[in-house]
Scaffold this motif. Structure first.
Motif, short mmCIF file in Angstrom:
data_model
loop_
_atom_site.label_atom_id
_atom_site.label_comp_id
_atom_site.label_asym_id
_atom_site.label_seq_id
_atom_site.Cartn_x
_atom_site.Cartn_y
_atom_site.Cartn_z
N LEU A 28 45.94 24.06 63.19
CA LEU A 28 46.57 23.98 61.87
C LEU A 28 48.09 23.86 61.91
O LEU A 28 48.69 23.24 61.02
CB LEU A 28 46.18 25.21 61.04
N PHE A 29 48.71 24.46 62.92
CA PHE A 29 50.18 24.46 62.98
C PHE A 29 50.68 24.02 64.37
O PHE A 29 51.45 24.73 65.01
CB PHE A 29 50.71 25.87 62.68
N PRO A 30 50.25 22.85 64.86
CA PRO A 30 50.63 22.45 66.22
C PRO A 30 52.13 22.23 66.41
O PRO A 30 52.64 22.37 67.52
CB PRO A 30 49.85 21.14 66.42
N ARG A 31 52.83 21.91 65.33
CA ARG A 31 54.26 21.61 65.45
C ARG A 31 55.16 22.77 65.05
O ARG A 31 56.39 22.66 65.04
CB ARG A 31 54.61 20.37 64.62
N ALA A 32 54.56 23.92 64.73
CA ALA A 32 55.36 25.10 64.41
C ALA A 32 56.08 25.59 65.66
O ALA A 32 55.60 25.41 66.78
CB ALA A 32 54.47 26.20 63.86
N ARG A 33 57.23 26.18 65.48
CA ARG A 33 58.00 26.71 66.60
C ARG A 33 57.49 28.10 66.97
O ARG A 33 57.25 28.93 66.10
CB ARG A 33 59.49 26.79 66.25
N VAL A 34 57.32 28.33 68.27
CA VAL A 34 56.90 29.63 68.78
C VAL A 34 58.00 30.15 69.70
O VAL A 34 58.33 29.50 70.70
CB VAL A 34 55.57 29.55 69.55
N ARG A 35 58.57 31.29 69.37
CA ARG A 35 59.66 31.85 70.17
C ARG A 35 59.11 32.60 71.37
O ARG A 35 58.27 33.48 71.23
CB ARG A 35 60.54 32.76 69.32
N ILE A 36 59.60 32.24 72.55
CA ILE A 36 59.17 32.86 73.80
C ILE A 36 60.38 33.50 74.48
O ILE A 36 61.38 32.83 74.73
CB ILE A 36 58.53 31.82 74.74
N LEU A 37 60.28 34.79 74.77
CA LEU A 37 61.35 35.51 75.43
C LEU A 37 61.14 35.48 76.94
O LEU A 37 60.09 35.87 77.44
CB LEU A 37 61.40 36.96 74.94
N PHE A 38 62.14 35.00 77.67
CA PHE A 38 62.05 34.94 79.12
C PHE A 38 62.67 36.18 79.75
O PHE A 38 63.76 36.61 79.36
CB PHE A 38 62.77 33.69 79.64
N TRP A 39 61.94 36.74 80.73
CA TRP A 39 62.41 37.93 81.43
C TRP A 39 62.49 37.67 82.92
O TRP A 39 61.68 36.96 83.49
CB TRP A 39 61.44 39.10 81.20
N LEU A 40 63.48 38.25 83.55
CA LEU A 40 63.55 38.34 85.00
C LEU A 40 64.33 39.63 85.28
O LEU A 40 65.52 39.61 85.53
CB LEU A 40 64.26 37.13 85.63
#
Length: 214
Positions: free
Chosen positions: A123-135
């Motif tokens: 339903l929302f393939p073009r919605a933005r998904v925020r991903i937090l990167f950790w190291l």
């Protein structure tokens, strides 16, 4: 949403407080369902509200919050509440089809969460998904279109099923794949076949964009 999150937390809290492993009698065992389906049918649902520890629970709560809020807003609180355990049950059934003789109890809301992820992709393939990167420490936030991380995720789950990784690690990857496919297919059918479904989706997306100022 909050009712579901509370139900998941209560299931884990009761196990910890009572010192009882609920999976022994409330977890879904495929082999028992194969032999006595009507006796063990309730575990298809009860297993959804149990988890194998706090990390398992927190992970599912996070994904429920990220993907569930938007879907709940589209379909409404009541429909979302009813659909959630049904989606989890569907994921369990797919696991049973692949491993009908397994005696390892399946627990967790991962099937339902995976279904939400599949529905979100449909339903929302073009919605933005925020991903937090950790190291060791946070490095930054990446916001790709939803189709990218969700496609990568389901590909990894499918690979784990095909290679038998779940039989070694104890993770029910088949539940993830089954739930995802069920959610994706159900979302597409709703969008195409339901009366006013596509119009409702378009209006909802437009309203969210207006609220977000984009």
């Amino acid at each position: 949403m909050l009712v579901l999150m509370l139900a998941l937390v209560v299931g884990e809290a009761l196990q910890w407080w009572l010192g009882v492993d609920f999976s022994a009698f409330a977890g879904f065992r495929p082999i028992e369902f194969s032999v006595h389906p009507w006796v063990s049918v309730l575990t298809l649902a009860s297993s959804v509200f149990l988890h194998a520890g706090i990390i398992h629970l927190l992970g599912n709560l996070l994904f429920l919050w990220v993907f569930g809020r938007t879907l709940e807003g589209l379909f409404g609180h009541r429909n979302f509440l009813i659909a959630f355990p049904l989606l989890g049950m569907a994921g369990n059934l797919v696991h049973w089809v692949i491993y009908p003789n397994s005696d390892i109890p399946v627990i967790g809301a991962s099937g339902a969460i995976s279904a939400l992820m599949g529905a979100y992709l449909g339903l929302f393939p073009r919605a933005r998904v925020r991903i937090l990167f950790w190291l060791a420490v946070p490095l930054g936030i990446w916001a790709p279109r939803a189709w990218l991380p969700l496609s990568v995720w389901i590909a990894l789950q499918l690979h784990s099923v095909l290679t038998g990784e779940g039989e070694v690690s104890g993770v029910a990857y088949a539940v993830h794949v089954g739930g995802f496919v069920v959610g994706l297919v159900a979302a597409i059918i709703w969008k195409v076949q339901s009366i006013g479904g596509e119009e409702q989706l378009t209006a909802y997306i437009a309203e969210r964009q207006r609220q977000n100022g984009s």
